[in-house]
Write a protein that holds these residues in place. Structure first.
Motif, PDB file in Angstrom:
ATOM      1  N   PHE A 224       0.359  34.605   0.723  1.00 27.89           N
ATOM      2  CA  PHE A 224      -0.205  33.712   1.378  1.00 27.89           C
ATOM      3  C   PHE A 224       0.128  32.437   0.857  1.00 27.89           C
ATOM      4  CE2 PHE A 224      -2.969  37.648   1.293  1.00 27.89           C
ATOM      5  CZ  PHE A 224      -3.078  37.888   2.586  1.00 27.89           C
ATOM      6  N   THR A 225       1.077  31.725   1.521  1.00 25.04           N
ATOM      7  CA  THR A 225       1.393  30.381   1.034  1.00 25.04           C
ATOM      8  C   THR A 225       0.844  29.413   2.199  1.00 25.04           C
ATOM      9  OG1 THR A 225       3.584  30.606   1.881  1.00 25.04           O
ATOM     10  CG2 THR A 225       3.074  31.005  -0.429  1.00 25.04           C
ATOM     11  N   ASP A 226       1.814  28.568   2.831  1.00 28.73           N
ATOM     12  CA  ASP A 226       1.490  27.720   3.997  1.00 28.73           C
ATOM     13  C   ASP A 226       1.649  28.795   5.128  1.00 28.73           C
ATOM     14  OD1 ASP A 226       1.371  25.512   2.531  1.00 28.73           O
ATOM     15  OD2 ASP A 226       3.363  24.810   2.913  1.00 28.73           O
ATOM     16  N   THR A 227       2.321  29.914   4.878  1.00 22.17           N
ATOM     17  CA  THR A 227       2.398  30.772   5.967  1.00 22.17           C
ATOM     18  C   THR A 227       1.892  32.412   5.659  1.00 22.17           C
ATOM     19  OG1 THR A 227       4.767  31.441   5.563  1.00 22.17           O
ATOM     20  CG2 THR A 227       4.307  29.433   7.253  1.00 22.17           C
ATOM     21  N   PHE A 228       2.257  33.297   6.366  1.00 24.14           N
ATOM     22  CA  PHE A 228       1.858  34.558   5.596  1.00 24.14           C
ATOM     23  C   PHE A 228       3.446  35.510   5.633  1.00 24.14           C
ATOM     24  CE2 PHE A 228       1.161  39.146   6.840  1.00 24.14           C
ATOM     25  CZ  PHE A 228       0.449  39.354   5.660  1.00 24.14           C
ATOM     26  N   ALA A 229       3.683  36.121   4.595  1.00 24.69           N
ATOM     27  CA  ALA A 229       4.598  36.977   4.504  1.00 24.69           C
ATOM     28  C   ALA A 229       4.398  38.473   3.941  1.00 24.69           C
ATOM     29  CB  ALA A 229       5.930  36.640   3.933  1.00 24.69           C
ATOM     30  N   PHE A 230       4.940  39.586   4.315  1.00 25.44           N
ATOM     31  CA  PHE A 230       4.628  40.764   3.476  1.00 25.44           C
ATOM     32  C   PHE A 230       6.104  41.429   3.461  1.00 25.44           C
ATOM     33  CE2 PHE A 230       4.493  42.229   7.746  1.00 25.44           C
ATOM     34  CZ  PHE A 230       4.967  43.487   7.819  1.00 25.44           C
ATOM     35  N   SER A 231       5.947  42.470   2.336  1.00 23.96           N
ATOM     36  CA  SER A 231       7.014  43.141   2.029  1.00 23.96           C
ATOM     37  C   SER A 231       6.464  44.671   1.871  1.00 23.96           C
ATOM     38  CB  SER A 231       7.781  42.697   1.014  1.00 23.96           C
ATOM     39  OG  SER A 231       7.036  42.974  -0.380  1.00 23.96           O
ATOM     40  N   LEU A 232       7.394  45.428   2.038  1.00 28.58           N
ATOM     41  CA  LEU A 232       7.277  47.192   1.840  1.00 28.58           C
ATOM     42  C   LEU A 232       8.278  47.442   1.063  1.00 28.58           C
ATOM     43  CD1 LEU A 232       5.339  49.293   2.693  1.00 28.58           C
ATOM     44  CD2 LEU A 232       6.750  49.652   4.600  1.00 28.58           C
ATOM     45  N   LYS A 233       7.901  48.447  -0.117  1.00 33.31           N
ATOM     46  CA  LYS A 233       9.136  48.711  -0.871  1.00 33.31           C
ATOM     47  C   LYS A 233       8.809  50.139  -1.397  1.00 33.31           C
ATOM     48  CE  LYS A 233      10.752  47.806  -5.553  1.00 33.31           C
ATOM     49  NZ  LYS A 233      10.755  46.865  -6.747  1.00 33.31           N
ATOM     50  N   THR A 234       9.939  50.773  -1.470  1.00 35.26           N
ATOM     51  CA  THR A 234       9.670  52.302  -2.046  1.00 35.26           C
ATOM     52  C   THR A 234      10.865  52.462  -2.928  1.00 35.26           C
ATOM     53  OG1 THR A 234       9.685  54.581  -1.816  1.00 35.26           O
ATOM     54  CG2 THR A 234      10.928  53.305  -0.184  1.00 35.26           C
ATOM     55  N   GLY A 235      10.661  52.649  -4.223  1.00 31.76           N
ATOM     56  CA  GLY A 235      11.968  52.578  -5.205  1.00 31.76           C
ATOM     57  C   GLY A 235      12.822  51.146  -5.227  1.00 31.76           C
ATOM     58  N   HIS A 236      13.931  51.243  -4.653  1.00 29.61           N
ATOM     59  CA  HIS A 236      14.735  50.182  -4.740  1.00 29.61           C
ATOM     60  C   HIS A 236      15.007  49.773  -3.448  1.00 29.61           C
ATOM     61  CE1 HIS A 236      15.708  50.135  -9.057  1.00 29.61           C
ATOM     62  NE2 HIS A 236      16.210  51.473  -8.941  1.00 29.61           N
ATOM     63  N   ASN A 237      14.151  50.238  -2.411  1.00 25.95           N
ATOM     64  CA  ASN A 237      14.567  49.929  -0.956  1.00 25.95           C
ATOM     65  C   ASN A 237      13.395  48.914  -0.483  1.00 25.95           C
ATOM     66  OD1 ASN A 237      15.038  50.179   1.592  1.00 25.95           O
ATOM     67  ND2 ASN A 237      14.976  52.446   1.913  1.00 25.95           N
ATOM     68  N   LYS A 238      13.747  47.893  -0.152  1.00 25.19           N
ATOM     69  CA  LYS A 238      12.718  46.804   0.016  1.00 25.19           C
ATOM     70  C   LYS A 238      12.959  46.111   1.153  1.00 25.19           C
ATOM     71  CE  LYS A 238      10.250  43.142  -2.240  1.00 25.19           C
ATOM     72  NZ  LYS A 238      10.169  42.153  -3.454  1.00 25.19           N
ATOM     73  N   PHE A 239      11.990  45.587   1.881  1.00 28.28           N
ATOM     74  CA  PHE A 239      12.191  44.468   2.838  1.00 28.28           C
ATOM     75  C   PHE A 239      11.189  43.608   3.113  1.00 28.28           C
ATOM     76  CE2 PHE A 239       9.569  46.969   5.627  1.00 28.28           C
ATOM     77  CZ  PHE A 239       9.324  45.984   6.817  1.00 28.28           C
ATOM     78  N   TRP A 240      11.487  42.172   3.657  1.00 35.05           N
ATOM     79  CA  TRP A 240      10.510  41.389   3.765  1.00 35.05           C
ATOM     80  C   TRP A 240      10.246  40.704   5.262  1.00 35.05           C
ATOM     81  CZ3 TRP A 240       6.808  38.539   0.906  1.00 35.05           C
ATOM     82  CH2 TRP A 240       6.869  38.691  -0.523  1.00 35.05           C
TER      83      TRP A 240
END
Length: 317
Positions: free
Chosen positions: A58-74
């Motif tokens: 939570f900054t000026d906007t909202f972003a989230f990421s999902l991760k399992t092991g080394h597999n991640k995305f934003w």
């Protein structure tokens, strides 16, 4: 079937379907899960035994990421396009002004992706938002393994110090305006902080009482810009030596304060570590490294210093 027709992925037999899911990344799993209820439950069933973590920023906007092991995305909600359909409409409404929608997103992710561990980053957010979201996560019985807050709101910092002492792995406080003005004294001692890591960037408000009473059972403590008038380093080291602390590493930075390290260690049972045992990492920066042993447990740590900080570590590697 023409090339323009969609492929009936979910009609595949279970074994081929699992092989397909095994070859796709977590980003694609998320995209599939938002297509339909049937797709959601197919992904959920496939991910039953995998471990995930989710980051909400939570900054000026909202972003989230999902991760399992080394597999991640934003995903940053500012980049959502119409191709997301109804979920795109929902995600675009998830912002700092709509905490119920953020909660709905977390409910969705925790349902599909196996009750993920949570990482939270708040930057200059109102106290009610910070405390409300943390309380909501606690009500879901999810674990917040990392909490970072950049804020000049003393109420939010006090809330974290009151309510986030256990059940967290890492807490990082970055509060420049509270460096010398903030006070947190004579608070209840139970429970003490029990974290893998506690880091405070502007620690001018931290006192010997905080170090020896509240923070002493954290495994890793890093405090920058400490105030030498507030912290008695000798008392802190003596407390570790005399008690049962689980602390394995501490770094107290004082910004070019010229300590008499020999005076600090005088009277504390210790042995001087040889240059050969220190190794190349420590020997150029320290005249002396001391080994001390916890009187009640036999645990050993090394104590060292330079013009900027006092350090305590259980390993010279």
């Amino acid at each position: 079937m023409s090339l323009s027709e969609p492929f009936p992925l979910l009609r595949l037999p279970r074994l081929p379907l699992f092989k397909v899911f095994n070859d796709i990344c977590v980003r694609e799993q998320f995209y599939i899960s938002i297509c339909s209820s049937k797709a959601k439950y197919a992904i959920k069933f496939y991910n039953e035994k995998q471990k995930f973590s989710v980051t909400f920023r939570f900054t000026d906007t909202f972003a989230f990421s999902l991760k399992t092991g080394h597999n991640k995305f934003w995903i940053d909600v500012q980049t959502i396009t119409p191709t997301f359909g109804s979920m795109g409409i929902f995600l675009s409404s998830v912002d700092v002004e709509a905490p119920p929608n953020v909660q709905r997103l977390l409910l969705f992710l925790s349902d599909v992706f196996n009750t993920p561990a949570i990482r939270l980053v708040f930057e200059e957010k109102p106290h009610d938002f910070v405390s409300g979201f943390i309380n909501f996560i606690h009500s879901m019985k999810l674990k917040i393994y990392y909490l970072e807050i950049k804020s000049n709101d003393g109420e939010s910092v006090e809330y974290i110090l009151d309510n986030c002492r256990q059940g967290f792995s890492k807490i990082y406080l970055n509060c420049p305006m509270l460096h010398t003005e903030f006070e947190y004294l004579n608070k209840p001692l139970a429970p003490k902080f029990s974290l893998d890591e506690l880091a405070i960037s502007y620690a001018g408000w931290v006192t010997t009482w905080h170090l020896t009473k509240l923070f002493i059972n954290c495994k890793y403590v890093k405090l920058d810009r400490c105030n030498p008038r507030n912290i008695n380093v000798k008392q802190f080291i003596q407390k570790w030596n005399d008690g049962y602390s689980q602390l394995k590493f501490a770094r107290l930075a004082f910004n070019h304060v010229d300590f008499s390290f020999a005076d600090i260690m005088r009277g504390i049972p210790s042995t001087i570590v040889s240059t050969e045992e220190m190794g190349l990492e420590l020997s150029p920066f320290n005249n002396t490294v001391y080994r001390i042993q916890q009187q009640k447990t036999g645990r050993e740590v090394y104590v060292f210093s330079n013009q900027d900080y006092i350090g305590l570590t259980d390993s010279l590697q």
